[in-house]
Design an enzyme around this catalytic site. Structure first.
Site, short mmCIF file in Angstrom:
data_model
loop_
_atom_site.label_atom_id
_atom_site.label_comp_id
_atom_site.label_asym_id
_atom_site.label_seq_id
_atom_site.Cartn_x
_atom_site.Cartn_y
_atom_site.Cartn_z
N LYS A 178 -3.30 -1.72 15.40
CA LYS A 178 -2.61 -0.95 16.54
C LYS A 178 -3.64 -0.63 17.64
O LYS A 178 -4.86 -0.45 17.44
CB LYS A 178 -2.48 0.40 15.90
CG LYS A 178 -1.14 0.61 15.30
CD LYS A 178 -0.55 1.92 15.62
CE LYS A 178 0.84 2.07 14.85
NZ LYS A 178 0.56 2.12 13.23
N GLU B 181 0.66 -1.22 0.00
CA GLU B 181 -0.15 -0.15 -0.07
C GLU B 181 0.90 1.07 -0.11
O GLU B 181 1.97 1.15 0.30
CB GLU B 181 -0.92 0.05 1.24
CG GLU B 181 -0.21 -0.03 2.49
CD GLU B 181 -0.82 0.86 3.40
OE1 GLU B 181 -1.26 1.97 3.45
OE2 GLU B 181 -1.14 0.20 4.85
N1 PSU Z 1 -2.45 1.46 10.44
C1 PSU Z 1 -1.06 1.81 10.43
N2 PSU Z 1 -0.34 2.45 9.56
C2 PSU Z 1 -0.90 3.16 8.44
C3 PSU Z 1 -2.38 3.07 8.42
C4 PSU Z 1 -3.01 1.92 9.56
O1 PSU Z 1 -0.52 1.17 11.51
O2 PSU Z 1 -0.40 3.97 8.01
C5 PSU Z 1 -3.08 3.28 7.35
C6 PSU Z 1 -3.63 2.36 6.41
O3 PSU Z 1 -3.20 2.75 5.00
C7 PSU Z 1 -4.95 2.11 6.61
C8 PSU Z 1 -5.24 3.30 6.80
O4 PSU Z 1 -5.60 1.47 5.63
O5 PSU Z 1 -4.43 3.95 7.61
C9 PSU Z 1 -6.83 3.47 7.74
O6 PSU Z 1 -7.17 4.74 7.70
P1 PSU Z 1 -8.69 4.65 8.14
O7 PSU Z 1 -8.74 4.45 9.51
O8 PSU Z 1 -9.01 6.30 7.92
O9 PSU Z 1 -9.81 3.86 7.14
#
Ligand code: PSU
Ligand code: MN
Length: 305
Positions: free
Chosen positions: A162, A27
């Site tokens: 996390k 990603e």
């Molecule tokens: N968790 C991490 N690092 C990240 C992300 C999640 O430890 O960079 C990023 C990933 O790309 C994940 C996104 O898909 O955040 C999720 O964002 P949201 O909660 O806005 O859907």
């Protein structure tokens, strides 16, 4: 026009696809919103290297000038990395709109899964998936990653979620959505910086052959992907209680500053790095590399099934 017409492959990924070589999707929100420049670029390169070491071709996915790019070269990763903040964080819902104005974006797990599946890729490695945020009973903040896992047939290797998130609610939501989860050499869902979370998984797998069979069958049966939980390597894991305190602080800061919606995850990630004086960043990099290696091995094993 169909979505497939928006795909552009790097020459290396195009060649790997036609030769049926193992490929690992990666990603790009980690690059644009997950880490600061220049560590984001160094990390992206080192994660690609990790996949290569295990015999797979890395395919970092992003939206570039309105096209769904599968495979970025070093220069393109650098360009995306310099744009931190100045570029869109695209989840599934944003893809058509960014493409319509020929914009560029980092893709989240949800958006990357969608593009990977369109491109015919089977295995994808990330750090941690998005999930149900703490306080979701009020904010309804649930990552679109979880819904995508329920409908798109791509296997996703992660180190859990996390604890900036509510892990219990995340697992409940995944269960409701019918998402298959398997622990790779672990009995509990990992907690990203820590190897365990206290939440037991129903399924465990201890070898690559079994893992590849699970990926293949989940792909055949569907409708969603397989979530592969791969704990952070022992020597990089952080002490659970200490990191938990820092996370609680970060969550409180976000609430006090009214940070929400798609800014929530990037804000919390950055705040935790500050509060741990960079220790969480080192752990983060180590676990993404570890996930890319497992994904690469799984992709290689799939090619042999
Ligand atoms: N968790 C991490 N690092 C990240 C992300 C999640 O430890 O960079 C990023 C990933 O790309 C994940 C996104 O898909 O955040 C999720 O964002 P949201 O909660 O806005 O859907
Ligand atoms: Mn959200």
């Amino acid at each position: 026009m169909s979505a497939v017409d928006l795909l552009d492959f790097s020459p290396e990924v195009a060649e790997a696809l036609s030769a049926k070589k193992p490929i690992v999707a990666l990603e790009s929100t980690i690059i644009t919103h997950g880490m600061a420049y220049p560590r984001n670029v160094e990390t992206a390169r080192s994660v690609e290297e990790a996949a290569r070491e295990m015999g797979a071709v890395p395919a970092t996915i992003a939206v570039i000038d309105g096209r769904f790019r599968v495979g970025l070269n070093g220069q393109e990763i650098e360009r995306l990395g310099e744009l931190t903040g100045g570029v869109v964080k695209a989840s599934r819902r944003d893809l058509a709109l960014v493409a319509a104005r020929k914009g560029s974006a980092g893709t989240t797990v949800a958006a990357t899964m969608f593009i990977a599946s369109l491109a015919g890729l089977e295995v994808f490695a990330t750090g941690g998936i998005g999930g149900v945020h703490r306080g979701a009973e009020e904010t309804f903040d649930i990552s679109a990653d979880l819904v995508e896992l329920a409908r798109t047939r791509v296997a996703v290797v992660c180190a859990g979620a996390k604890s900036i998130l509510d892990i219990a609610k995340t697992l409940e939501f995944l269960e409701t959505q019918g998402v298959a989860i398997v622990g790779y050499r672990c009995d509990e869902f990992p907690a990203f910086y820590a190897r365990s979370s206290g939440f037991k998984l129903e399924h465990r797998c201890d070898g690559l052959h079994d893992l590849a069979r699970m990926i293949r069958l989940q792909r055949d049966i569907g409708p969603g992907g397989l979530l592969i939980a791969n704990p952070i390597p022992e020597n990089h894991a952080l002490e659970q209680a200490a990191i938990e305190e820092r996370i609680a602080e970060a969550v409180a800061d976000a609430k006090a500053q009214g940070v929400g919606k798609k800014e929530a995850t990037p804000f919390l990630l950055e705040r935790v790095v500050e509060l741990t004086e960079g220790k969480s960043l080192e752990a983060n990099i180590a676990l993404i590399r570890n996930n890319a290696m497992l994904a690469a091995q799984a992709a290689a094993e799939l090619a042999r099934l």
